[in-house]
Write an enzyme that holds these catalytic residues in place. Structure first.
Site, PDB file in Angstrom:
ATOM      1  N   ASP A  98       0.904  -1.138  -0.063  1.00 24.80           N
ATOM      2  CA  ASP A  98       0.001  -0.006   0.046  1.00 24.80           C
ATOM      3  C   ASP A  98       0.889   1.263   0.065  1.00 24.80           C
ATOM      4  O   ASP A  98       1.785   1.367   0.985  1.00 24.80           O
ATOM      5  CB  ASP A  98      -1.056  -0.045   1.314  1.00 24.80           C
ATOM      6  CG  ASP A  98      -2.215   0.430   1.091  1.00 24.80           C
ATOM      7  OD1 ASP A  98      -2.265   1.469   0.421  1.00 24.80           O
ATOM      8  OD2 ASP A  98      -3.284   0.002   1.555  1.00 24.80           O
ATOM      9  N   ASP A 200      -3.173   4.657  -2.579  1.00 26.80           N
ATOM     10  CA  ASP A 200      -4.317   5.522  -1.578  1.00 26.80           C
ATOM     11  C   ASP A 200      -4.726   6.573  -2.051  1.00 26.80           C
ATOM     12  O   ASP A 200      -4.082   7.207  -2.470  1.00 26.80           O
ATOM     13  CB  ASP A 200      -3.595   5.132  -0.203  1.00 26.80           C
ATOM     14  CG  ASP A 200      -4.781   5.811   0.937  1.00 26.80           C
ATOM     15  OD1 ASP A 200      -5.668   4.803   0.928  1.00 26.80           O
ATOM     16  OD2 ASP A 200      -4.708   6.614   1.483  1.00 26.80           O
ATOM     17  N   GLU A 263      -6.622   3.440  -5.777  1.00 25.15           N
ATOM     18  CA  GLU A 263      -7.890   3.347  -5.086  1.00 25.15           C
ATOM     19  C   GLU A 263      -8.774   4.963  -5.482  1.00 25.15           C
ATOM     20  O   GLU A 263      -8.198   5.857  -5.267  1.00 25.15           O
ATOM     21  CB  GLU A 263      -7.718   3.750  -3.547  1.00 25.15           C
ATOM     22  CG  GLU A 263      -9.302   3.770  -2.684  1.00 25.15           C
ATOM     23  CD  GLU A 263      -9.027   4.122  -1.293  1.00 25.15           C
ATOM     24  OE1 GLU A 263      -9.888   3.903  -0.540  1.00 25.15           O
ATOM     25  OE2 GLU A 263      -7.883   4.922  -1.028  1.00 25.15           O
ATOM     26  N   HIS A 325     -10.852  -2.941   3.757  1.00 27.80           N
ATOM     27  CA  HIS A 325     -10.837  -2.623   5.237  1.00 27.80           C
ATOM     28  C   HIS A 325     -11.793  -1.240   5.445  1.00 27.80           C
ATOM     29  O   HIS A 325     -11.661  -0.901   6.649  1.00 27.80           O
ATOM     30  CB  HIS A 325      -9.241  -2.262   5.272  1.00 27.80           C
ATOM     31  CG  HIS A 325      -8.885  -1.215   4.559  1.00 27.80           C
ATOM     32  ND1 HIS A 325      -8.562  -1.341   3.146  1.00 27.80           N
ATOM     33  CD2 HIS A 325      -8.489   0.033   4.938  1.00 27.80           C
ATOM     34  CE1 HIS A 325      -8.183  -0.072   2.519  1.00 27.80           C
ATOM     35  NE2 HIS A 325      -7.876   0.691   3.565  1.00 27.80           N
ATOM     36  N   ASP A 326     -12.457  -0.770   4.601  1.00 30.44           N
ATOM     37  CA  ASP A 326     -13.123   0.336   4.680  1.00 30.44           C
ATOM     38  C   ASP A 326     -14.772   0.130   4.911  1.00 30.44           C
ATOM     39  O   ASP A 326     -15.253   0.991   5.309  1.00 30.44           O
ATOM     40  CB  ASP A 326     -12.773   1.497   3.889  1.00 30.44           C
ATOM     41  CG  ASP A 326     -11.389   2.344   4.108  1.00 30.44           C
ATOM     42  OD1 ASP A 326     -11.280   2.049   5.222  1.00 30.44           O
ATOM     43  OD2 ASP A 326     -10.996   2.650   3.201  1.00 30.44           O
TER      44      ASP A 326
END
Length: 534
Positions: A98, A200, A263, A325-326
């Protein structure tokens, strides 16, 4: 075949705090990931993506980076990382990291220098602005965590911008020295053998240069996130971001076979631009989050898939995501039966799927007691359903104490049914969620039509989503009943098919061929293979 490796691959996301602990502190680590590498091989995935493992104050659990070229001691050391990537490569697994380029921690040395004086050489590495005439923030931009996106710095008499938490100041990618330093950080990891990055919040990285107010959102109402009070017209998705994506891509391409996944939460027409603009390639896979957010309706999903496929630019490769994860876990959103159907959808659509850890064993809704809440999003906007702790709970490996995750106290509680919902139990059950995932990944590897073939959507149906995958003379039909009632689906022509896999029955080695139409039970997905043409 000359295809890039990621086009036929399945990516598995690891949230490292919650995957496997080896030192008893209740937090996962790199040695734990290394211990579980054979799980990925047995499952049948091709690449692992690890959420941030850099040094960080952990205000936002690693997305507040204080050193882009190090490893947080709670996860291990650079030597541990080097051993992990070598062991992954030995097993034929790719490894993605990431990368968090939009903002750093306020404890990063760069920011400490930047805020030390207005005339410091690194002042412009972050976004500083004078107060508005009334002394307030420079504009009306709102943090994604709620509240103003500007923080006053008393010592230097200016505001700095933070799209996320106050402790996460945004980097200024218009500054060439900052950009060079961040690209050097990417080089550092490429040189260590990393196979790519998930980038990200890529669409946040450039802001409108004049910093005008964002327009108010006429659709906002109480109960919605504070960030949605305005439309992020000027604070995100600026044209210049595509030049940065192109530079990142050029760097990745210079190493050969490296992947960038972006993302990006944007409407499809704007998402597609991140594949590249003005003949300059962008990221290879701009994340497609539609399955996370769409109503679970066969007709709507049919049109969603059709519209996405039609929007892809020439050479653009699709990708699909069911969880991360969100966002809430798929089993929590849809229930166990439809989560099985959703897994079949994810792993049989055209494109690169990303599988979120724990979904392969069907972890669902997890209750987090008030005294265990850790997520800053939930702490800032409580009881609105935005908390992310329930999707970040520890992986369950077996029925021993703490599900084999740790010998200490897990940093977040486990799901309540962990004694029976864990890898060891499910690998011994033919019809478990884990076995379903393994079989789906097995047939995906076995039949190129499922991995890299074309897709043709069949007729729209009230409750069944149906499509054909094909490669050369190989034809595979996927029929997904999104409803609880039985349904019948007509095949597109009188073709003989045999059943490869059912979400209800599992594998069928002795399935007789059938023609014309196919009956599905409620909540059943089927993968059928057409008999080869004679």
């Amino acid at each position: 075949m000359g295809r890039p490796w990621w086009e036929g691959a399945v990516v598995y996301q690891i949230y490292p705090r919650s995957f496997q602990d080896t030192n008893g502190d209740g937090i996962g680590d790199l040695a734990g990931i290394a211990r579980r590498l054979d799980h990925f091989v047995d499952l049948g995935v091709d690449a692992i993506w690890i959420s941030p493992i850099y040094p960080s104050p952990m205000v936002d659990f690693g997305y507040d980076v204080s050193d882009y070229t190090g490893i947080h001691p709670m996860f291990g050391t650079l030597d541990d990382f080097d051993r992990l990537i070598a062991a992954a490569h030995d097993r034929g697994l790719r490894l993605l990291l990431d990368f968090v380029p939009n903002h750093s921690s306020d404890q990063h040395p760069w920011f400490l220098e930047s805020r030390s004086a207005r005339d410091h050489p690194k002042r412009d590495w972050y976004i500083w602005r004078d107060a508005a005439p009334d002394g307030g923030p420079p504009n009306n931009w709102i943090s994604d965590f709620g509240g103003p996106a500007w923080e006053w710095d008393e010592a230097t008499g200016q505001y700095y911008y933070h799209a996320m938490l106050v402790e996460q100041p945004d980097l200024n990618w218009r500054n060439p020295d900052l950009k060079a330093a961040m690209l050097d950080a990417m080089r550092f990891w490429f040189d260590r053998g990393v196979d790519g990055f998930r980038v990200d919040i890529l669409w946040h990285m450039i802001k409108a240069e004049a910093f005008p107010d964002n327009p108010l959102n006429p659709g906002w109402s109480p109960g919605m996130a504070d960030m949605h009070r305005v439309l992020q017209l000027h604070s995100t998705d600026q044209p210049e971001v595509h030049g940065i994506a192109a530079e990142m891509r050029a760097l990745a391409d210079s190493y050969g076979g490296r992947l960038l996944v972006g993302e990006i939460y944007l409407p499809i027409d704007r998402l597609m631009v991140y594949y590249g603009k003005d003949a300059a390639p962008g990221v290879q896979l701009p994340f497609n989050f539609q399955l996370i957010e769409a109503p679970w309706d066969a007709r709507l999903l049919h049109d969603l898939i059709a519209d996405y496929e039609a929007a892809l630019p020439p050479g653009g490769w699709p990708n699909w995501v069911l969880g991360n994860h969100d966002r809430p876990r798929v089993a929590a959103r849809l229930g166990e039966a439809q989560a099985r159907v959703a897994a079949m959808l994810l792993l049989t659509l055209r494109g690169t799927p990303t599988l979120y850890y724990g979904d392969e064993i069907g972890i669902g809704a997890v209750r987090i007691p008030p005294d265990r809440v850790a997520d800053p999003r939930e702490l800032r906007e409580p009881e609105l359903g935005f908390g992310r702790d329930p999707v970040r709970t520890p992986m369950a490996w077996d029925s021993s104490a703490q599900a084999g995750f740790t010998r200490g106290t897990p940093w977040l509680p486990l799901h309540e049914d962990w004694p029976t919902r864990n890898v060891m139990v499910e690998q011994g059950e033919d019809r478990s969620m884990l076995s379903l995932h393994r079989e789906l990944l097995r047939i995906r590897r076995l039949f190129p039509a499922l991995a890299v073939g074309d897709i043709r959507l069949m007729a729209r149906h009230d409750s069944v989503l149906a499509y054909e995958r094909s490669d050369g003379g190989e034809r595979i039909f996927v029929l997904l009943n999104l409803g609880a009632a039985d349904a019948r689906v007509d095949l597109p022509e009188t073709v003989a098919v045999t059943e490869l896999l059912s979400t209800v029955r599992g594998m069928r080695a002795d399935d007789p061929s059938r023609r014309g139409s196919v009956d599905l039970a409620g909540n059943e997905g089927l993968v059928l293979r057409a008999a080869p043409a004679s």
